[in-house]
Design a protein around this motif. Structure first.
Motif, PDB file in Angstrom:
ATOM      1  N   GLU A 267       0.840  -1.219   0.000  1.00  0.00           N
ATOM      2  CA  GLU A 267       0.000   0.000   0.000  1.00  0.00           C
ATOM      3  C   GLU A 267       0.866   1.257   0.000  1.00  0.00           C
ATOM      4  O   GLU A 267       0.599   2.222  -0.696  1.00  0.00           O
ATOM      5  CB  GLU A 267      -0.922   0.008   1.233  1.00  0.00           C
ATOM      6  CG  GLU A 267      -2.064  -0.974   1.127  1.00  0.00           C
ATOM      7  CD  GLU A 267      -2.756  -1.236   2.480  1.00  0.00           C
ATOM      8  OE1 GLU A 267      -3.639  -2.087   2.507  1.00  0.00           O
ATOM      9  OE2 GLU A 267      -2.376  -0.590   3.502  1.00  0.00           O
TER      10      GLU A 267
ATOM     11  N   ARG B 151       1.226   4.152  -2.884  1.00  0.00           N
ATOM     12  CA  ARG B 151       1.034   5.573  -2.560  1.00  0.00           C
ATOM     13  C   ARG B 151       2.246   6.390  -3.025  1.00  0.00           C
ATOM     14  O   ARG B 151       2.126   7.554  -3.401  1.00  0.00           O
ATOM     15  CB  ARG B 151       0.842   5.721  -1.050  1.00  0.00           C
ATOM     16  CG  ARG B 151      -0.185   6.772  -0.658  1.00  0.00           C
ATOM     17  CD  ARG B 151      -0.379   6.820   0.851  1.00  0.00           C
ATOM     18  NE  ARG B 151      -0.760   5.523   1.395  1.00  0.00           N
ATOM     19  CZ  ARG B 151      -0.195   4.945   2.457  1.00  0.00           C
ATOM     20  NH1 ARG B 151       0.796   5.528   3.104  1.00  0.00           N
ATOM     21  NH2 ARG B 151      -0.606   3.764   2.883  1.00  0.00           N
TER      22      ARG B 151
ATOM     23  N   THR C 157       5.682  12.152  -7.986  1.00  0.00           N
ATOM     24  CA  THR C 157       5.542  11.132  -6.943  1.00  0.00           C
ATOM     25  C   THR C 157       6.909  10.884  -6.316  1.00  0.00           C
ATOM     26  O   THR C 157       7.946  11.250  -6.875  1.00  0.00           O
ATOM     27  CB  THR C 157       5.025   9.799  -7.518  1.00  0.00           C
ATOM     28  OG1 THR C 157       6.027   9.253  -8.383  1.00  0.00           O
ATOM     29  CG2 THR C 157       3.720   9.995  -8.296  1.00  0.00           C
TER      30      THR C 157
ATOM     31  N   GLU D 284      -3.735   8.564  -4.490  1.00  0.00           N
ATOM     32  CA  GLU D 284      -3.132   7.297  -4.914  1.00  0.00           C
ATOM     33  C   GLU D 284      -2.625   7.454  -6.337  1.00  0.00           C
ATOM     34  O   GLU D 284      -3.389   7.289  -7.264  1.00  0.00           O
ATOM     35  CB  GLU D 284      -4.160   6.160  -4.851  1.00  0.00           C
ATOM     36  CG  GLU D 284      -4.588   5.756  -3.471  1.00  0.00           C
ATOM     37  CD  GLU D 284      -3.576   4.861  -2.748  1.00  0.00           C
ATOM     38  OE1 GLU D 284      -2.786   4.182  -3.448  1.00  0.00           O
ATOM     39  OE2 GLU D 284      -3.556   4.863  -1.524  1.00  0.00           O
ATOM     40  N   PRO D 285      -1.430   7.807  -6.601  1.00  0.00           N
ATOM     41  CA  PRO D 285      -0.377   8.062  -5.612  1.00  0.00           C
ATOM     42  C   PRO D 285      -0.445   9.500  -5.077  1.00  0.00           C
ATOM     43  O   PRO D 285      -1.124  10.344  -5.628  1.00  0.00           O
ATOM     44  CB  PRO D 285       0.889   7.880  -6.456  1.00  0.00           C
ATOM     45  CG  PRO D 285       0.499   8.334  -7.830  1.00  0.00           C
ATOM     46  CD  PRO D 285      -0.944   7.952  -7.998  1.00  0.00           C
ATOM     47  N   GLU D 286       0.312   9.740  -3.996  1.00  0.00           N
ATOM     48  CA  GLU D 286       0.423  11.105  -3.501  1.00  0.00           C
ATOM     49  C   GLU D 286       1.491  11.840  -4.304  1.00  0.00           C
ATOM     50  O   GLU D 286       2.436  11.234  -4.802  1.00  0.00           O
ATOM     51  CB  GLU D 286       0.721  11.120  -1.985  1.00  0.00           C
ATOM     52  CG  GLU D 286       1.862  10.255  -1.550  1.00  0.00           C
ATOM     53  CD  GLU D 286       1.938  10.096  -0.019  1.00  0.00           C
ATOM     54  OE1 GLU D 286       0.939  10.275   0.677  1.00  0.00           O
ATOM     55  OE2 GLU D 286       3.057   9.806   0.452  1.00  0.00           O
TER      56      GLU D 286
END
Ligand SMILES: [Zn+2]
Ligand SMILES: [Zn+2]
Length: 355
Positions: free
Chosen positions: A143, A147, A298, A346-348
């Motif tokens: 996870e 992210r 990202t 998602e993603p940050e």
């Protein structure tokens, strides 16, 4: 960055390291020995186990990986120092990484020694090394990597990158928890524990004020800097922890540093200043990479754009994961200082703050 070379305190040990061979067992000082224990499939090649003589036995700092080769080397090294494995009374472990903690259980079985560890690392053992629950750790890692923007097809490979080495640790529980500032009950030694989180949440260094020695584990090494990364078991801002822990050891009055890898050395403050400067430079580079990307980027994208000691394309799964999570540690540090900002998702995505 200006070149800084530490001053090795054992020419023979330094020479062996330079030649790429495992150094000899050495007497470091009165009642104190250094025993190199080989670690497989790892460029570090060996962990330096320290043997501290007590009136009725020995204590050891760190233990090695859980392999027969490592165990045999430890037994042989103790033999050179005039002791047997049954003489071990205590195993002081700097942190739970396999090269330090892996063999602790087997040493306890052979000797009845107590194993000591900081509670913050002791708390991680079950999830990390027990078969029934390790899936949850891999899931949390997956996870987190998603992210960070790790491409879909790569996430599983990266999340499982440590699974092949888990058998090199016996997931035993410690007998004693060692807190920051604790004085270890070892006759003839004035050893004090210093909690140095960063590389691991419960990393411990051990200090002998009378002998002016620092057993530094992986916290401060002569040549390399330890991985400081955000991962599912890390504290929220491990780089802030790490830099604080560097400042804490810098205050010590230490003559010689006894690290867990490479070779022992003098000039702790010089080395600490150099490592601190390295991270400051790295933080500036991460900020610059973020600033150069229009629309933000990202963590994974930032990692691929940073300069590394080798080309990114040559990195295997484990190295890519470490690099991504290390980049995240720098982003988190910068965000806490208000220099970058994170847009959750998602993603940050990361931007310069205020843009
Ligand atoms: Zn480590
Ligand atoms: Zn290590």
């Amino acid at each position: 960055m200006a070149k800084f070379v530490v001053n090795p305190s054992s020419p023979a040990q330094y020479d062996a390291w330079r030649k790429g061979v495992v150094p000899e067992v050495e007497r470091v000082g009165p009642g104190l020995w250094s025993v190199p224990v080989p670690i497989p499939i790892n460029p570090l090649r060996y962990v330096l186990v320290y043997v501290l003589e007590l009136p009725g036995g020995v204590a050891i700092v760190d233990a090695g990986w859980n392999t027969d080769e490592a165990y045999d080397a430890l037994v042989a090294g103790l033999g050179v120092a005039g002791h047997g494995i049954a003489d071990v009374r205590a195993v002081l472990v700097t942190h739970i990484h396999p090269d330090h903690y892996g063999l602790a259980g087997r040493v306890r079985e052979a000797s009845g020694a107590w194993i000591g560890l900081h509670p913050a690392d002791a708390a991680l053992i079950r999830e990390r090394y027990d078969d029934e629950v390790v899936d949850s750790l891999v899931r949390r890692e997956r996870e987190m990597l998603a992210r960070s923007g790790v491409p879909g097809e790569t996430v599983d490979e990266l999340a499982g990158a440590s699974m092949s080495i888990r058998h090199l640790v016996s997931a035993v529980r410690p007998d004693r928890l060692i807190e920051d500032g604790d004085r270890l009950d070892l006759p003839g030694w004035d050893l004090r524990a210093l909690w140095t989180p960063g590389h691991s949440p419960g990393h411990l260094c051990f200090v002998s004020p009378s002998r002016r020695l620092l057993f530094s584990g992986d916290h401060v090494l002569a040549k390399i800097t330890p991985i400081v990364a955000v991962h599912p078991q890390s504290r929220p801002n491990p780089l802030a922890d790490y830099l604080d822990s560097l400042a804490a050891v810098r205050k010590l009055d230490v003559e010689e540093v006894l690290p867990a890898h490479e070779y022992r050395f003098r000039d702790l403050t010089g080395r600490v200043d150099h490592v601190t400067a390295h991270h400051e430079e790295r933080l500036a580079e991460v900020e610059q990479v973020v600033g150069a990307a229009t629309g933000g980027l990202t963590c994974w994208e930032a990692a691929t754009r940073l300069t590394w000691s080798r080309p990114w394309e040559t990195f295997q799964a484990f190295a890519r994961r470490a690099a991504t999570n290390e980049t995240l540690a720098h982003l988190v540090w910068l965000a806490e200082r208000g220099r970058v900002a994170c847009v959750p998702g998602e993603p940050e995505r990361w931007h310069l703050a205020g843009r």
